[in-house]
Design a protein around this motif. Structure first.
Motif, short mmCIF file in Angstrom:
data_model
loop_
_atom_site.label_atom_id
_atom_site.label_comp_id
_atom_site.label_asym_id
_atom_site.label_seq_id
_atom_site.Cartn_x
_atom_site.Cartn_y
_atom_site.Cartn_z
N SER A 145 -1.00 13.52 20.79
CA SER A 145 0.18 12.65 20.78
C SER A 145 -0.22 11.19 20.66
O SER A 145 0.42 10.42 19.93
CB SER A 145 0.98 12.82 22.08
N ALA A 146 -1.29 10.82 21.38
CA ALA A 146 -1.76 9.44 21.31
C ALA A 146 -2.21 9.13 19.88
O ALA A 146 -1.88 8.07 19.32
CB ALA A 146 -2.89 9.23 22.30
N SER A 147 -2.94 10.09 19.27
CA SER A 147 -3.39 9.88 17.88
C SER A 147 -2.19 9.76 16.96
O SER A 147 -2.18 8.95 16.02
CB SER A 147 -4.25 11.05 17.40
N MET A 157 0.85 -1.21 0.00
CA MET A 157 0.00 0.00 0.00
C MET A 157 0.88 1.25 0.00
O MET A 157 1.74 1.40 0.86
CB MET A 157 -0.88 -0.01 1.26
N ASN A 158 0.69 2.07 -1.00
CA ASN A 158 1.49 3.29 -1.07
C ASN A 158 0.81 4.42 -0.31
O ASN A 158 -0.25 4.90 -0.70
CB ASN A 158 1.69 3.68 -2.54
N LEU A 159 1.43 4.79 0.77
CA LEU A 159 0.82 5.83 1.62
C LEU A 159 1.46 7.19 1.39
O LEU A 159 1.25 8.12 2.15
CB LEU A 159 0.96 5.44 3.10
N MET A 160 2.26 7.30 0.32
CA MET A 160 3.00 8.53 0.11
C MET A 160 2.10 9.76 -0.02
O MET A 160 2.47 10.86 0.33
CB MET A 160 3.89 8.41 -1.13
N ALA A 161 0.89 9.51 -0.53
CA ALA A 161 -0.02 10.65 -0.73
C ALA A 161 -0.51 11.22 0.60
O ALA A 161 -0.89 12.37 0.68
CB ALA A 161 -1.21 10.18 -1.56
N PHE A 162 -0.47 10.39 1.63
CA PHE A 162 -0.96 10.86 2.93
C PHE A 162 0.21 11.04 3.88
O PHE A 162 0.80 10.07 4.33
CB PHE A 162 -1.94 9.85 3.55
N GLY A 163 0.53 12.29 4.17
CA GLY A 163 1.61 12.54 5.12
C GLY A 163 1.16 12.16 6.52
O GLY A 163 -0.03 12.18 6.80
N PRO A 164 2.10 11.79 7.41
CA PRO A 164 1.70 11.49 8.79
C PRO A 164 1.30 12.77 9.52
O PRO A 164 1.56 13.87 9.03
CB PRO A 164 2.98 10.90 9.39
N LEU A 165 0.70 12.62 10.69
CA LEU A 165 0.36 13.80 11.51
C LEU A 165 1.65 14.51 11.89
O LEU A 165 2.62 13.87 12.24
CB LEU A 165 -0.36 13.36 12.78
N PRO A 166 1.68 15.85 11.83
CA PRO A 166 2.92 16.54 12.22
C PRO A 166 3.18 16.44 13.73
O PRO A 166 2.23 16.32 14.51
CB PRO A 166 2.66 17.99 11.80
N GLU A 167 4.46 16.48 14.10
CA GLU A 167 4.81 16.43 15.52
C GLU A 167 4.42 17.75 16.19
O GLU A 167 4.26 18.77 15.52
CB GLU A 167 6.31 16.20 15.68
N ILE A 168 4.30 17.69 17.53
CA ILE A 168 3.92 18.91 18.27
C ILE A 168 5.09 19.89 18.23
O ILE A 168 6.19 19.56 18.67
CB ILE A 168 3.57 18.57 19.73
N PRO A 169 4.88 21.10 17.71
CA PRO A 169 6.01 22.03 17.63
C PRO A 169 6.41 22.58 19.00
O PRO A 169 5.61 22.58 19.93
CB PRO A 169 5.48 23.15 16.73
#
Lengths: 426, 233
Positions: free
Chosen positions: A328-330, A1-13
């Motif tokens: 963070s959990a998500s 499965m190519n997930l490249m189109a969906f970026g992961p959730l960004p980290e907390i800045p």
């Protein structure tokens, strides 16, 4: 499965985390400086007066006897009247109370029992029922006397009155209150609440040094005139003790806080704890909105520190922390789902080599977090020593890293209920 | 009805001093935390630099030894030991990236040297594979750290990296030794050797893989397993 189109959730800045830490530090340093630079008010001795306890009770057969027995052991050379206000109990509470009234009746000690025909499920209305009774039937006796609302599951050591009453000498002081600790501390939740009560009482004690006590909890001794000057309890709020304390301050009177720990039964089940805390937070919102005008230098440290920083900003931080924790959990969950979709089995490897650990510790967030933890441990030690209690460090760490989050989630629930005007009751 | 506290103004001012002092202390602790953190991170960069230098010396010595001794001695080289050092460096670099950020100047400088070491390791591995008839796979992995890179997606690179980690883990032999060796290159590196490698394999998009000399775009785990002909354990 190519997930490249969906970026992961960004980290907390970092700009999100740092302000939280900064405000936390500011509050901690205010308390630290109070310890070093602020003293308790000098005592203007108050001559002991007759005292009227008002004990609201609903189905309290299990603990009322212990509460009354403790009151009867008070080393107090003035008259003690206990007014038990039965809020339509359905168990044998009234029977027990009548028996206690017969057993303990003497020249200087008496127990009166009145009953509310119908329960409103609201403590403030029960207290007001008792106050109205006292001010109508015992009006003359109340002149220069004291009134102490007391929860039926709260127990006073025998020297409580002789320790606290003399501190009511200042003209601008309407009430005196003290440390509250759990009477039951064997079960996990009670153990956690012991730390919580210890710390909140400690902060109240410190706030007392800058005339910013804003709670009149399960046991507070009022000058009887207070209720004539500022009125009875507000029956619309869910935290009548907080509302009353804010009202005292809104009239430019003060509540003082002194060392004399008393014990109260605390919830031992998750359900009852959750119900209590959601109610507390909900009531806090009601009261802060009602007394928002107190956020002003005119009201001293109440208006410049307690309400705007500790309560409003503190609550905002808690909610923000809850949001971050959920985020963070998500973040972790979506990462795991993403990895599984890639055919990658998540492995939790703990690198504890010097390089990794020292690099982890070099993160300013971690350094500041550790410093904050250390500071809070010092506060805990100071608080525990002050009232002769013992707390295990392991329990405190569980309190910080587990129980603390539970409280934050309760706060979140109360916030949602308050915003959407969902029903919350006693 | 209202009682005005005569000391109110005086008390207000006193508290202001208290709050100002608390504010100053908070700022101090903040600066202290940031400075101490940066000091420790700088020390760690130095440790990384020393480790890099040691590895460089080791690789150079290995090459010199190979040029002096016969082919049989080259085949005695333990490739897992050789690769382990490189992996250790790679992990340190990842930690540095995590702590200081992928676009930190110091991290990027260290990375250039690291890529040189990777190319030297690659040459050693290819040499051993060719001359000693050893059965292992070499994968070159090209990625980007730039968020808006016309060559391709940063997230695709992250996913491809995770897939490769899993492949390496799954294809270990019965002694737990790795049989697939992955060498990682930043497609935007200014390193001449890396650029040459990209040119050699015609790398124009990222993520890209070169598996045993053949170039592939983003490749799923099952497909990589088919290419290297090694089923997961």
């Amino acid at each position: 499965m190519n997930l490249m189109a969906f970026g992961p959730l960004p980290e907390i800045p970092m700009w999100v985390v740092y302000p939280i830490l900064f405000i936390g530090f500011f509050i901690s340093f205010v308390y630290l400086l109070i310890i070093f630079f602020k003293k308790d008010r000098e005592m203007v001795k108050h001559i002991a007066k007759d005292i009227f306890f008002i004990i609201p009770i609903k189905n309290g057969a299990g603990h009322i006897e212990k509460c009354i027995k403790q009151l009867m052991t008070q080393n107090y050379d003035k008259k003690i009247t206990i007014l038990i206000v039965n809020d339509a109990s359905t168990d044998n509470t009234e029977e027990i109370c009548r028996d206690l009234a017969r057993r303990y009746h003497s020249k200087d000690r008496r127990i009166l029992i009145i009953s509310k025909g119908k329960s409103t499920g609201n403590k403030a209305s029960v207290l007001n029922f008792g106050l109205k009774y006292l001010f109508s039937k015992h009006k003359d006796e109340l002149k220069n006397s004291l009134i102490a609302p007391l929860d039926s599951d709260t127990y006073l050591p025998s020297d409580t009155l002789e320790t606290l009453v003399p501190h009511l000498g200042h003209e601008d002081v309407l009430a005196v209150t003290t440390w509250m600790l759990p009477a039951n501390e064997k079960k996990f939740l009670a153990k956690m609440q012991k730390i919580e009560y210890l710390m909140t009482s400690f902060y109240r004690y410190l706030l007392g040094r800058i005339d910013a006590v804003c709670i009149a909890p399960a046991f507070t001794i009022f000058k009887a005139e207070a209720f004539k000057k500022i009125g009875y309890y507000d029956e619309k709020t869910l935290t009548e003790d907080f509302e009353m304390a804010l009202r005292v301050n809104s009239f430019h009177y003060k509540i003082i806080f002194r060392d004399k720990p008393i014990k109260t039964d605390v919830p031992e089940t998750f359900k009852s704890l959750k119900k209590q805390r959601v109610r507390w937070w909900y009531g806090t919102y009601q009261d802060v909105m009602k007394y928002r005008h107190l956020v002003s230098p005119k009201y001293g440290a109440i208006g410049t520190f307690f309400l705007p920083v500790t309560v409003i900003l503190g609550t905002f931080i808690m909610l923000f922390a809850a949001t971050l924790a959920i985020y963070s959990a998500s973040f972790q969950v979506t990462n795991i789902v993403r990895e599984l979709a890639l055919g990658v089995i998540p492995r939790f490897e703990l690198n504890i080599d010097f390089f990794t650990v020292s690099l982890f510790l070099s993160d300013p967030k971690i350094i500041m977090g550790l410093f904050a933890l250390l500071l809070s441990i010092l506060f805990l030690i100071y608080a525990a020593n002050r009232v002769g209690e013992k707390v295990k460090l392991a329990d405190y760490l569980i309190f910080v890293f587990v129980y603390g989050w539970l409280l934050i989630l309760f706060c979140l629930e109360a916030t949602i209920k308050y915003i959407f005007k969902l029903k919350t009751t006693w | 009805m209202k009682v005005v506290n005569k000391n109110q103004d005086k008390k207000g001012r006193t508290h202001l001093k208290l709050f100002t002092l608390a504010l100053i202390l908070s700022i101090f602790i903040f600066l202290f935390g940031v400075l101490l953190g940066n000091y420790i991170a700088t020390q760690q960069l130095n440790i990384f630099k020393q480790t890099e230098e040691k590895f460089l010396v080791y690789l150079t010595a290995l090459e010199m030894r190979d040029s002096i001794l016969a082919e049989e001695d080259l085949c005695l080289t333990n490739i897992n030991d050789l690769f382990e050092e490189k992996v250790k460096l790679g992990q340190m670099l990842t930690e540095l990236e995590r702590r200081l950020g992928k676009e930190d100047k110091q991290v990027m400088d260290k990375k250039e040297i690291y890529e040189l070491l990777e190319i030297k390791t690659l040459q050693n591995l290819e040499n051993i594979k060719q001359k000693c008839d050893k059965n292992f796979d070499i994968i070159l992995f090209f990625y980007t750290n730039k968020k808006e890179d016309p060559k391709g997606s940063i997230y695709g690179g992250d996913d491809q990296g995770k897939i490769l980690d899993q492949i390496v883990y799954d294809t270990r032999d019965s002694n737990g030794k790795e049989t697939v060796f992955v060498l990682v290159f930043d497609a935007n590196s200014n390193n001449l050797a890396t650029k040459a490698l990209m040119q050699k394999y015609n790398i124009t998009v990222v993520p890209s893989l070169v598996i045993n000399g053949n170039r592939y775009n983003y490749t799923l785990k099952d497909d990589i397993e088919l290419i290297i002909q090694k089923p997961s354990l």
